[in-house]
Scaffold this motif. Structure first.
Motif, short mmCIF file in Angstrom:
data_model
loop_
_atom_site.label_atom_id
_atom_site.label_comp_id
_atom_site.label_asym_id
_atom_site.label_seq_id
_atom_site.Cartn_x
_atom_site.Cartn_y
_atom_site.Cartn_z
N ALA A 198 4.60 -6.24 10.72
CA ALA A 198 6.06 -5.63 10.27
C ALA A 198 5.75 -4.07 10.45
CB ALA A 198 6.49 -6.12 9.02
N THR A 199 4.66 -3.43 9.47
CA THR A 199 4.51 -2.14 9.57
C THR A 199 4.36 -1.62 11.09
OG1 THR A 199 2.33 -2.25 9.01
CG2 THR A 199 3.98 -2.05 7.34
N ASN A 200 3.44 -2.25 11.55
CA ASN A 200 3.27 -1.65 13.02
C ASN A 200 4.36 -1.62 14.00
OD1 ASN A 200 0.41 -1.38 12.62
ND2 ASN A 200 -0.22 -3.34 13.33
N LEU A 201 5.18 -2.73 13.93
CA LEU A 201 6.42 -3.12 14.75
C LEU A 201 7.36 -1.84 14.48
CD1 LEU A 201 6.80 -6.62 15.00
CD2 LEU A 201 5.96 -5.08 16.76
N LEU A 202 7.40 -1.47 12.98
CA LEU A 202 8.55 -0.71 12.59
C LEU A 202 8.19 0.69 13.02
CD1 LEU A 202 11.11 -0.76 11.19
CD2 LEU A 202 9.76 -1.06 8.96
N GLU A 203 7.33 1.04 12.69
CA GLU A 203 6.54 2.10 13.10
C GLU A 203 6.88 2.83 14.50
OE1 GLU A 203 4.76 5.26 10.60
OE2 GLU A 203 4.29 5.23 12.65
N ARG A 256 -1.86 7.35 7.54
CA ARG A 256 -2.11 6.84 8.84
C ARG A 256 -2.24 5.23 8.94
NH1 ARG A 256 -0.55 8.91 13.27
NH2 ARG A 256 1.50 7.90 13.28
N SER A 257 -2.77 5.07 9.97
CA SER A 257 -2.89 3.67 10.71
C SER A 257 -3.31 2.36 9.78
CB SER A 257 -3.58 3.50 11.88
OG SER A 257 -4.96 3.75 11.66
N SER A 258 -3.71 1.43 10.42
CA SER A 258 -3.73 0.45 9.55
C SER A 258 -4.32 -0.96 10.23
CB SER A 258 -2.51 0.00 8.91
OG SER A 258 -1.92 -0.45 9.89
N ALA A 292 4.57 4.02 0.43
CA ALA A 292 3.35 3.08 0.21
C ALA A 292 2.64 2.88 1.45
CB ALA A 292 4.02 1.46 -0.26
N THR A 293 3.50 2.68 2.35
CA THR A 293 2.43 2.33 3.84
C THR A 293 1.97 3.46 4.16
OG1 THR A 293 4.75 3.05 4.95
CG2 THR A 293 4.31 0.78 4.55
N GLU A 300 -2.28 2.94 4.75
CA GLU A 300 -2.76 3.09 5.89
C GLU A 300 -4.07 4.27 5.69
OE1 GLU A 300 0.76 1.99 8.93
OE2 GLU A 300 -0.13 4.17 8.84
N ASP A 301 -3.56 5.42 5.04
CA ASP A 301 -4.72 6.09 4.85
C ASP A 301 -5.88 5.97 4.08
OD1 ASP A 301 -4.76 8.73 5.76
OD2 ASP A 301 -4.48 9.66 3.72
N ALA A 302 -5.49 5.28 2.87
CA ALA A 302 -6.71 4.88 2.03
C ALA A 302 -7.71 3.93 2.89
CB ALA A 302 -6.10 3.83 0.80
#
Lengths: 175, 175
Positions: free
Chosen positions: B20-25, B167-169, A20-21, A25-27
DNA sequence: GACGCTTGGTTAAAGTTTGAAACAAACCTA
DNA sequence: TAGGTTTGTTTCAAACTTTAACCAAGCGTC
C-alpha cells in the motif's frame, strides 16, 4: 467542482500516517545499511530471489515482483553482482532474456541479516500493536492497494514505468 | 537469542502495508510531479511552511516538521528557491540560523495544486475507509511513530542524520 | 523474407538522496 | 575570556532513481 477537503479527523490520520511511514522507512533503511550494507530495496531483491525454487528469476519478472522499474533493477543487480550476491545468466530459449540468480554468498548474507531485520520491524511495529490492530492494518492497507491497483484511469506510463510499481517490498520468505 | 519471526498474520499485514505505501507514494508522486512539477516531498515542504503564521520556519525546525534530513532539506530548498517558491532569510537573533519563507508565488502554486492533491489522497484512501478505520489508521500510525521517536537506543546518528528520519522500505516478513 | 510491432534488457543524462565532513556562531566553564 | 563543546547549516562526493531513448531478439504478416 468544489474541492472536498479532508475533515480534521482525516487530516490528523493522514499526517500521522505520513509521519509513521517516513520514520519507518528510514529506520529500516538505516538498520539494513548498517547490518547488511545495502538499502531495503536491495535486500528485498535478494529476498524475492530467495523465495524462488531455484533462486532465479528473469529480470522482468523480478522487477514485477519487487514492484520497481526495470532500469532501477538493472542498476541494482549490477551493484549486487559486483558484490557477488547475485549473478546473471542468459536464457537459452529466449535470447533476449537473462536471469538474476542468488548466489550462495547472497543467500548467506540474507540468512545472516534476516533476524536483525525482523527484529527492527517488530520493535517498530508489531510489538506495539494489538491483535485487532494487526488485522485493521491489513484491512486498511488492502483497501488502499485495491483502490490504486484497480485504477486504470491513470495515464499509462509511456513504457518503462509500470502502472503500479515501486519502492521496495519483498519479504524474506525463507527465513 | 532465537529470532521471533513474524506470525503469518503479521506477515500478511506487513506485506499489505508495504504494498500500500509503495503504491500510494508512487501515485502521489506521479500526480504531483504532473500537476505541480515537484515530488511529494517538495510539496510537503511548501505545505508545512504555509501553515506557519508568517509562512516561515528555521531550516532545522522545518526539517523536523517534514521529517527529513537537513542536508536533504538544503537541497530541496535550493531548488525551490530557484523556482521562486521559497526564499531564504537570515535570522537576526541567532546568526547561525536561516529561515525558509514561502513566497506569494509559492503560496499560489500551493493553492492551485492543493485540490488535485487532496482529490488524489481521497480517491486512494479516505473515500474507501469507514469512520472507524480512519481512527484506527491514526492510532496505529501514532503507535509506530512513538515507537520510533521514543527510541533513544538507536546509535545516535553521528550528526546530520536525525534519529528517526526517512525513505524507502520493504522488509522480510518473518516468514 | 522484409517490414513493422512488441518485448526484454540496458544505457545515458539529469535529478535526488545520503553520510560525512566542514564552518561558523553560540554556549559553556574554569 | 580563552578553549572546548554544541548547534545550525551547508558542502561535497558517492550512491541511487528517473526518464527517455536505444538495441536486439522474437513475432506476425503480407
Amino acid at each position: 467542482m468544489t474541492t472536498r477537503w479532508l475533515t480534521p479527523k482525516e487530516q490528523r490520520a493522514w499526517r500521522a500516517y505520513m509521519a509513521a511511514t517516513n520514520l519507518l522507512e528510514d529506520a529500516i533503511d538505516r538498520q539494513l545499511q548498517q547490518d547488511a550494507g545495502m538499502p531495503h530495496l536491495y535486500y528485498g531483491i535478494l529476498a524475492n530471489l530467495s523465495e524462488e525454487p531455484e533462486r532465479k528469476l528473469r529480470m522482468t519478472d523480478l522487477a514485477q515482483k519487487a514492484k520497481i522499474t526495470r532500469s532501477r533493477l538493472t542498476y541494482a543487480v549490477t551493484r549486487l553482482e559486483k558484490d557477488g550476491l547475485i549473478r546473471r545468466e542468459d536464457c537459452q530459449w529466449d535470447k533476449r532474456s537473462s536471469f538474476a540468480i542468488l548466489t550462495d554468498e547472497g543467500m548467506a548474507v540474507l540468512e545472516r541479516t534476516a533476524p536483525g531485520h525482523v527484529e527492527t520491524v517488530r520493535a517498530a511495529v508489531f510489538d506495539h500493536l494489538s491483535d485487532e490492530q494487526v488485522e485493521q492494518l491489513e484491512e486498511i492497507s488492502s483497501v488502499i492497494t485495491r483502490a490504486l491497483e484497480g485504477d486504470e484511469s491513470a495515464p499509462h506510463p509511456p513504457s518503462d514505468k509500470l502502472p503500479w510499481r515501486r519502492r521496495s517490498s519483498s519479504p524474506c520468505s525463507g527465513s
